[in-house]
Design an enzyme around this catalytic site. Structure first.
Site, PDB file in Angstrom:
ATOM      1  N   GLY A   1       0.830  -1.210   0.000  1.00 10.75           N
ATOM      2  CA  GLY A   1       0.000   0.000   0.000  1.00 10.75           C
ATOM      3  C   GLY A   1       0.854   1.245   0.000  1.00 10.75           C
ATOM      4  CG  ASN A   2      -0.238   4.601  -1.629  1.00 14.39           C
ATOM      5  OD1 ASN A   2      -0.913   5.490  -1.128  1.00 14.39           O
ATOM      6  ND2 ASN A   2      -0.657   3.868  -2.663  1.00 14.39           N
ATOM      7  NE  ARG A   3       4.101   8.275   4.819  1.00  8.14           N
ATOM      8  CZ  ARG A   3       4.684   8.082   6.007  1.00  8.14           C
ATOM      9  NH1 ARG A   3       5.433   7.031   6.189  1.00  8.14           N
ATOM     10  NH2 ARG A   3       4.553   8.940   6.960  1.00  8.14           N
TER      11      ARG A   3
END
Ligand code: CTP
Length: 398
Positions: A203-205
């Protein structure tokens, strides 16, 4: 924002309950000021419970706080829904015989009246004159909708839907007209999750905040908005149609389907560039004595590039985002320029990101580039202000 919601005595008062909820869910403090007659339709406990504020109809209640003056002075916005023929007449005459009309006389903020009454009353010359007078004084009076009235009759006189009243009211404060009215827009927001196994993902932020504010801004400006939200947990503005997705593949399907009849597509979502080739159907276990299993990755489809290459609709405006940190090969803007040319989107919104910049925070700073990489606009401020600046840049392309 502090909003006064005036409610006059008409059957449509029940719709003001929904309007109150929308304004509260949108994060505003709302003081409800009903007329005596309005309480015949919806009682005081409903207004107090849903607004969390005291409710009075008279200037002689809560005298210690000089309510008839204070409420109007402190308001950033006054909305009256429904506004009956009687309320319009009293407001036009400048009367102050109850708390609502007193508040209307004191308020110096934008005021929106949403009339609802029987067609005969709406078309009576007295009401027509009163509406003209109020509009001449700078008060915004919505036209009622045509449709089924309380009895079997139909005609102009219905209160517009709460979502429409909320959008029109909030647009007054943001000082913008409904310049996106009649437009369909799609905004993607959040960050995709590419599953490794049933419990793990890449995933990412991205929190989705900038995309949500883009959706909010477009909705405030009258657009019909679809928000394709990838793993977004922040509240979404009322009136925005949400399609929740998880992976890049799901986001691609949802965006492509919504884009078919959209005038604008804004790709604010952080889409993973790679995903695992295989998703394990069971949780991957740690093998004693054996090192970690490598995860084989494959590139995902670039949804933005695909939209640019094969737009599903003639004249569609496609807007991309570029989240850059800058590196030895160039600063944030240099990377942005290269990306603008490479991606070919009508506009590319470039912003600097890092562990403490861009993600989840309230503020943002962006540069908007055209497809040749030339600067079109710069904006800094809250993510809502930045969102409005992006729509300002989109407008001339429509
Ligand atoms: N984007 C997309 N589909 C992908 C990857 C990105 O539609 N598979 C879109 C994003 O929504 C964004 C734009 O492309 O609007 C730029 O995303 P970004 O990650 O900054 O660019 P990349 O093309 O992935 O370039 P790089 O990672 O090399 O910086």
């Amino acid at each position: 924002m502090r909003i006064v919601l005036g409610v006059a005595g008409g059957i449509a008062a029940y719709k003001a309950v929904l309007l109150l909820r929308l304004l509260r869910e949108d994060g505003h403090a709302v003081r409800v000021v009903p007329t005596r007659a309005a309480l015949e339709f919806v009682g005081r406990p409903t207004w107090e419970a849903l607004s969390g504020e005291p409710v009075s109809t008279e200037v002689f209640e809560h005298v210690d706080e000089v309510a008839h003056v204070r409420i109007g002075q402190e308001a950033d916005l006054v909305v009256v829904a429904p506004a009956t023929a009687d309320l319009l007449a009293r407001a036009a005459a400048g009367m102050a015989d109850d708390l609502l009309t007193a508040t209307l006389l004191v308020a110096r903020c934008p005021v929106l009246l949403a009339p609802a009454m029987h067609t005969e009353m709406w078309q009576h010359p007295a009401t027509v004159d009163n509406v003209d007078t109020l509009r001449r004084r700078g008060i915004h009076v919505l036209d009622p909708v045509s449709g089924r009235l309380t009895g079997p009759d139909t005609g102009p006189g219905r209160l517009p839907e709460p979502e429409e009243i909320a959008a029109a009211a909030l647009a007054l404060v943001h000082g913008r007209t409904s310049d996106l009215a009649g437009r369909r827009v799609v905004v993607s927001a959040g960050g995709t999750r590419e599953p490794i196994d049933p419990v793990r993902f890449i995933g990412n932020r991205s929190s989705g905040r900038q995309g949500i504010e883009l959706a909010r801004a477009a909705h405030e400006r009258g657009a019909q908005v679809t928000l394709v939200a990838a793993n977004v947990t922040l509240p979404v503005p009322p009136g925005v149609h949400v399609v929740a997705v998880e992976s890049g593949e799901q986001l691609r399907d949802a965006v492509r389907s919504a884009a078919k009849d959209a005038d604008v597509v804004v790709m604010a979502a952080a889409v993973a560039d790679f995903r695992p080739v295989r998703t394990a159907t069971a949780k991957i276990k740690k093998q004693p004595g054996v090192g970690p299993t490598p995860i084989e990755l494959v590139e995902t489809v670039d949804i933005l590039a695909e939209l640019v290459r094969r737009s599903p609709r003639e004249g569609q405006v496609v807007v991309g985002f570029a989240a850059e940190t800058g590196d030895e090969a160039g600063d944030v803007l240099e990377h942005g320029r290269r990306k603008a040319i490479r991606k070919g989107a009508d506009l590319l919104v470039v912003n600097a990101v890092g562990a403490d910049r861009g993600f989840g925070v309230e503020h943002n700073e962006v540069t908007v580039l055209d497809r040749a990489g030339a600067e079109v606009a710069r904006a800094a401020g809250t993510k809502l202000e930045v969102a409005h600046a992006v729509w300002d840049a989109v407008l001339p392309l429509l």
